[in-house]
Design a protein around this motif. Structure first.
Motif, PDB file in Angstrom:
ATOM      1  N   ARG A 137       1.212   7.777  76.101  1.00  0.00           N
ATOM      2  CA  ARG A 137       1.457   9.140  75.604  1.00  0.00           C
ATOM      3  C   ARG A 137       0.872  10.184  76.552  1.00  0.00           C
ATOM      4  O   ARG A 137       1.474  11.243  76.797  1.00  0.00           O
ATOM      5  N   GLY A 138      -0.305   9.886  77.078  1.00  0.00           N
ATOM      6  CA  GLY A 138      -0.900  10.806  78.035  1.00  0.00           C
ATOM      7  C   GLY A 138      -0.070  10.934  79.300  1.00  0.00           C
ATOM      8  O   GLY A 138       0.089  12.032  79.849  1.00  0.00           O
ATOM      9  N   ARG A 139       0.471   9.827  79.767  1.00  0.00           N
ATOM     10  CA  ARG A 139       1.302   9.860  80.973  1.00  0.00           C
ATOM     11  C   ARG A 139       2.593  10.644  80.737  1.00  0.00           C
ATOM     12  O   ARG A 139       3.096  11.315  81.656  1.00  0.00           O
ATOM     13  N   LEU A 140       3.122  10.584  79.533  1.00  0.00           N
ATOM     14  CA  LEU A 140       4.379  11.271  79.243  1.00  0.00           C
ATOM     15  C   LEU A 140       4.231  12.792  79.313  1.00  0.00           C
ATOM     16  O   LEU A 140       5.213  13.500  79.549  1.00  0.00           O
ATOM     17  N   THR A 141       3.031  13.293  79.121  1.00  0.00           N
ATOM     18  CA  THR A 141       2.841  14.746  79.195  1.00  0.00           C
ATOM     19  C   THR A 141       3.102  15.272  80.603  1.00  0.00           C
ATOM     20  O   THR A 141       3.369  16.470  80.769  1.00  0.00           O
ATOM     21  N   ALA A 142       3.037  14.405  81.601  1.00  0.00           N
ATOM     22  CA  ALA A 142       3.283  14.828  82.980  1.00  0.00           C
ATOM     23  C   ALA A 142       4.712  14.529  83.430  1.00  0.00           C
ATOM     24  O   ALA A 142       5.054  14.782  84.589  1.00  0.00           O
ATOM     25  N   CYS A 143       5.536  13.988  82.529  1.00  0.00           N
ATOM     26  CA  CYS A 143       6.907  13.617  82.887  1.00  0.00           C
ATOM     27  C   CYS A 143       7.894  14.705  82.504  1.00  0.00           C
ATOM     28  O   CYS A 143       7.663  15.492  81.570  1.00  0.00           O
ATOM     29  N   GLU A 144       9.007  14.727  83.208  1.00  0.00           N
ATOM     30  CA  GLU A 144      10.133  15.565  82.814  1.00  0.00           C
ATOM     31  C   GLU A 144      10.984  14.751  81.847  1.00  0.00           C
ATOM     32  O   GLU A 144      11.755  13.880  82.249  1.00  0.00           O
TER      33      GLU A 144
END
Length: 207
Positions: free
Chosen positions: A62-69
């Motif tokens: 979930r944390g990584r998804l915050t940096a994804c488009e």
């Protein structure tokens, strides 16, 4: 396993998913999301579900998804077991099990077969797992495994036998490829099975 092999493995899986034409994809045993974060940025997918039994891994994802488009309309992350999947995961276009089955107790593989091929029954399923034949090239001593969390590691002959039997029992066709490096005698660092239900015959009965 080296990062080069890891990237080659992910690339091989992504190529299969794209070629399958899948719009709804399950990432079973998604972990921290090395594959999932690549899928979410591709607008060709309509729905992605990541499933894992480890809450901490899902939190990291979930944390990584915050940096994804995020370019996929429907995303879902679930804390659940792939051997006891929720009923609404049936009928997806594609299910991915990338370096996950080797973390299962071998005695639970029959439960995985039933869950994946008979209950979820995706049109395409992709399974990758370490190739134990390749271990000497990675410096893994005999009778050891690559990771302390692995419950087993199969050579190519045993993986092919398991995949062929499981596919026949469930009415899938299966193709098996060496991936992540190539050696004329030992194959790749990983091995990948691609199961398809739309090109196979009716399932056989297994006693």
């Amino acid at each position: 396993m080296t990062s080069r092999h890891h990237e080659e493995r992910l690339t091989a899986v992504l190529d299969v998913v794209r070629q399958s034409g899948a719009a709804r994809v399950l990432d079973l045993g998604c972990g921290d999301g090395d594959l999932f974060v690549r899928l979410v940025e591709d607008p060709r997918y309509e729905e992605l579900v990541g499933l894992d039994i480890c809450r901490a891994s899902l939190d990291r994802l979930r944390g990584r998804l915050t940096a994804c488009e995020l370019r996929v309309p429907r995303l879902d992350l679930r804390e659940a077991s792939m051997t006891e999947p929720p009923p609404d995961l049936a009928g997806f276009d594609c299910a991915l099990l990338v370096e996950t089955i080797e973390h299962l107790d071998p005695g639970h593989l029959s439960k995985l077969e039933q869950a994946l091929f008979h209950r979820m029954r995706p049109r395409t399923a992709v399974i990758t797992t370490p190739n134990a034949d390749f271990n000497p090239l990675l410096g893994v001593p005999p009778h050891r495994m690559r990771h302390p969390g692995h419950r087993f590691e199969w050579g190519r002959a045993k993986f092919r036998a398991w995949c062929t039997r499981a596919a026949a029992a469930a009415g899938y066709a299966v193709r098996i490829d060496d991936i992540a490096g190539q050696h004329p005698d030992f194959g790749g660092a990983s091995q990948m099975a691609i199961f398809r239900s739309d090109v196979a015959t009716a399932p056989t009965t297994v006693a």
